[in-house]
Design an enzyme around this catalytic site. Structure first.
Site, PDB file in Angstrom:
ATOM      1  CG  HIS A 192      15.122  11.583 -26.674  1.00  0.00           C
ATOM      2  ND1 HIS A 192      14.003  11.812 -25.899  1.00  0.00           N
ATOM      3  CD2 HIS A 192      14.661  11.401 -27.931  1.00  0.00           C
ATOM      4  CE1 HIS A 192      12.928  11.796 -26.666  1.00  0.00           C
ATOM      5  NE2 HIS A 192      13.287  11.548 -27.902  1.00  0.00           N
ATOM      6  CG  ASP A 233      -9.499   5.578  15.361  1.00  0.00           C
ATOM      7  OD1 ASP A 233      -9.736   5.090  16.488  1.00  0.00           O
ATOM      8  OD2 ASP A 233     -10.207   5.350  14.369  1.00  0.00           O
ATOM      9  CG  HIS A 267      -8.590   1.530  15.026  1.00  0.00           C
ATOM     10  ND1 HIS A 267      -7.639   2.381  15.550  1.00  0.00           N
ATOM     11  CD2 HIS A 267      -7.886   0.549  14.396  1.00  0.00           C
ATOM     12  CE1 HIS A 267      -6.430   1.938  15.226  1.00  0.00           C
ATOM     13  NE2 HIS A 267      -6.552   0.836  14.529  1.00  0.00           N
ATOM     14  CG  HIS A 273      -5.995  -3.912  15.342  1.00  0.00           C
ATOM     15  ND1 HIS A 273      -5.756  -4.225  14.024  1.00  0.00           N
ATOM     16  CD2 HIS A 273      -5.777  -2.578  15.442  1.00  0.00           C
ATOM     17  CE1 HIS A 273      -5.397  -3.123  13.367  1.00  0.00           C
ATOM     18  NE2 HIS A 273      -5.412  -2.117  14.195  1.00  0.00           N
ATOM     19  CG  ASP A 325      -5.394  -0.760  10.832  1.00  0.00           C
ATOM     20  OD1 ASP A 325      -6.358  -0.570  11.588  1.00  0.00           O
ATOM     21  OD2 ASP A 325      -4.226  -0.881  11.233  1.00  0.00           O
TER      22      ASP A 325
END
Lengths: 454, 192
Positions: free
Chosen positions: A106, A208, A211, A216, A371
């Site tokens: 508006h 973490d 991992h 990886h 990931d």
């Protein structure tokens, strides 16, 4: 403490267990928006992105759309990107420079300071009786800046930003303060979606390291500058230690309190990881003495490592990625990744860093791809009724926490340990069950005992 | 033939329409067909997971770039101003080869098990040809079916520059744009 949704029964940091319903329950998610995202300090933008008066950047706090605006006096303010008339998004652009924010619905128009300056047909339609001073954009209650990073918080009673950061400040300084002049955002923002709960991403960057060798594995294998790969030196990993710096696990994980955590590494040389571009790693080595002078040896050498400042700001040293995990429901996030470089970097190194950043941790990055895949699959598995009730094991290194005497702050443990994850979820449960910041802080004191006295 | 890459940017005048009709629409059929077949072949190598063969179609000096995109204010857009961009892909031949090597490890979990892709190439236009280098514009739609039920779609446009090498071609420049500003995918783990 009301613990409305009984979340304290879902997180047991003493035993090291978590019930995965915390990643899937829509009621829990709604309460997170209120109790986590409307009470924590959330990253909004970097000062370098909005240097001039009228510069703005649009972002989110939780799911709330936010305008971050450089004011005429040089300060920064933030507003809900929502017109006060019918709630329309006032600004669609990702960023830019403007004198006013005019709603496309508006035509209500707001100044840089959020004030409602003009309303179409004000005289005819509102009979000049609209009190415009009451209908400015909703201002984010508190905005504070730390070494270039702009944060916002909706809660007037939350601790000040630096108190909230606590020991995490020491680790963040190692990222932001390697050289005089500080940092700036290089290039644009990577934005992509992942169908997973925000806590998977935030916790992994918090705690973490475990991992990395497996998740990886492919990237580590192909990016190492071994003779089998490319004998003449490679653009990625060139001149680097021929294995990831964390491979020897010299260093540790740490929990800073308030849900923050990270890993630190000791390396023989000031080396970044193998996936950092050669020109960038050479730059780090060249300016190592300056970093030592400013930060001391441990932090100057910390050119690898993961970090989360609770709830959703994460960064990786060396690759220089800083990202926010914007929640989008219990099972979706929007990742916004920024590349941070020293202001004093030569332009060619900045260019090399932007490219290196995209190759490693952009959405098509050699490391990034792995990931998201894990988190998406976990989220799918959690559609199962039994799966949601089945405990996750979070017991790694339980009982081996320590407070170091060598000046490295936080509650620390061996590199591969879930100390920071236990702290992250305990803080999450504390925030979710507490009615105000006074209670959160009281619970945090009690929780520290849970984390240390196994 | 004239250079449509340059002509494209000029306002659409009668003169330009005539020029298009006279020269561009009449791109030699054999050239159009040859390039088309080459690009279809290239796409099929990716879809058939023949990544090493696919690499052979790229020149040693290849530049392979995909940038992000951003939304800007109307006023800025008219001035050609926009919030900063960054790279999604910025590959040379060695980087492309490393991406292929990564897929070959059997531990690139986003592609393990491998997804099924269809690289669709459409709206191919030959923009210029000087006897050695041909510049093309095309749109792409990459359909990726992954795991059991995951479907991802990448749609955009690209400019390829190909160099004649003996009786065949090599791509030495690929500049891509993606229509999604916020990528609706957890990652890009395939080749475009």
């Amino acid at each position: 403490m009301d613990d409305l949704l009984h979340v304290r029964s879902l997180v047991n940091s003493r035993e090291g267990t978590v019930k995965p319903a915390i990643y899937t329950d829509p009621d829990i998610y709604r309460l997170e928006l209120e109790r986590i995202f409307a009470r924590s300090w959330l990253f909004l933008a970097h000062e370098s992105m909005i240097p001039k008066a009228g510069d703005f950047f649009t972002t989110y706090m939780g799911e709330d759309a936010i305008l971050v605006v450089r004011q005429k006096d040089g300060s920064v303010d933030a507003y809900l990107n929502q017109c006060r008339h019918r709630g329309m998004r006032v600004c669609h652009a990702d960023g830019g420079n403007t004198r006013a924010f005019t709603c496309p619905y508006h035509g209500w128009s707001y100044g840089l300071d959020g004030a409602l300056n003009s309303v179409p047909l004000e005289k005819e339609a509102y009979r000049d009786q609209l009190d415009k001073s009451k209908w400015g954009l909703t201002r984010v209650t508190r905005v504070a800046t730390y070494k270039g990073l702009i944060f916002g918080n909706w809660d007037a009673t939350a601790p000040d930003l630096e108190d909230y950061m606590g020991d995490m400040k020491w680790y963040l300084d190692g990222f932001l303060d390697r050289r005089a002049g500080g940092t700036e955002v290089l290039g644009g923002v990577h934005k992509w979606t992942i169908d997973c709960n925000w806590k998977f991403a935030a916790e992994q960057f918090c705690s973490d390291q475990y991992h990395a060798p497996y998740t990886h594995a492919s990237a580590i294998q192909v990016l190492q500058p071994t003779t089998a790969n490319k004998a003449d030196g490679s653009p990625l990993g060139e001149g680097q230690t021929a294995k990831p710096v964390w491979a020897d696990a010299l260093g540790g994980v740490q929990f800073s309190g308030n849900g923050h955590g990270s890993a630190f590494f000791f390396t023989g040389k000031p080396d970044a990881n193998v996936w950092v571009g050669g020109q960038v790693s050479a730059y780090f080595r060249e300016h190592y003495p300056e970093a030592v002078e400013r930060l001391g040896e441990v932090r100057a050498k910390r050119l690898a490592g993961h970090n989360t400042m609770f709830p959703t700001l994460s960064w990786l040293n060396g690759t220089q990625t800083l990202r926010v995990w914007h929640p989008r429901g219990p099972d979706k996030i929007e990742v916004w990744a920024f590349c941070l470089g020293d202001k004093e970097m030569p332009d060619d190194v900045k260019d090399a860093l932007v490219k290196s950043h995209a190759r490693s941790f952009g959405p098509a990055g050699f490391l990034e791809q792995d990931d998201s895949e894990n988190w998406v699959e976990v989220q799918k598995v959690l559609k199962g009724h039994i799966a949601r009730k089945t405990d996750f094991c979070m017991q790694m290194g339980r009982g081996f926490e320590e407070r170091r005497t060598d000046g490295i702050p936080g509650l620390t443990n061996y590199t591969f340990a879930e100390t920071a994850a236990r702290g992250f979820y305990q803080h999450w449960a504390d925030m979710m069950s507490a009615e105000n910041w006074g209670e959160i802080e009281a619970l945090a004191k009690a929780s520290e005992k849970e984390l240390t006295n196994v | 033939m004239s250079d449509l890459a340059t002509l494209d940017k000029a306002p659409l005048t009668n003169e330009k329409l005539e020029k298009l009709a006279a020269e561009i629409y009449r791109v030699p059929l054999e050239l159009q067909r040859e390039i088309e077949q080459f690009l279809y072949f290239e796409a099929s190598l990716l879809d058939d997971w023949r990544f090493r063969d696919w690499l052979e179609l790229f020149a040693e000096d290849v530049s392979y770039v995909l940038m992000t995109n951003t939304q800007s204010q109307t006023r800025d857009r008219r001035r050609g101003v926009h919030p900063p961009l960054t790279y999604i892909f910025n590959e040379d031949k060695y980087q492309l080869e490393r991406r292929v090597a990564r897929l070959e490890t059997g531990m690139a979990w986003a592609e393990e098990p491998p997804s099924r892709t269809r690289h669709l190439v459409a709206n191919l236009r030959v923009l210029s040809y000087d006897g050695e280098v041909v510049e093309t514009a095309s749109n792409y739609h990459i359909h990726r079916a992954s795991k059991q039920t995951d479907i991802y779609s990448f749609v955009g446009t690209r400019r390829d520059k190909l160099r004649r090498v003996g009786s065949t071609w090599q791509i030495f420049e690929r500049k891509m744009e993606l229509d999604q500003f916020v990528l609706v995918a957890p990652n890009i783990c395939i080749l475009f």
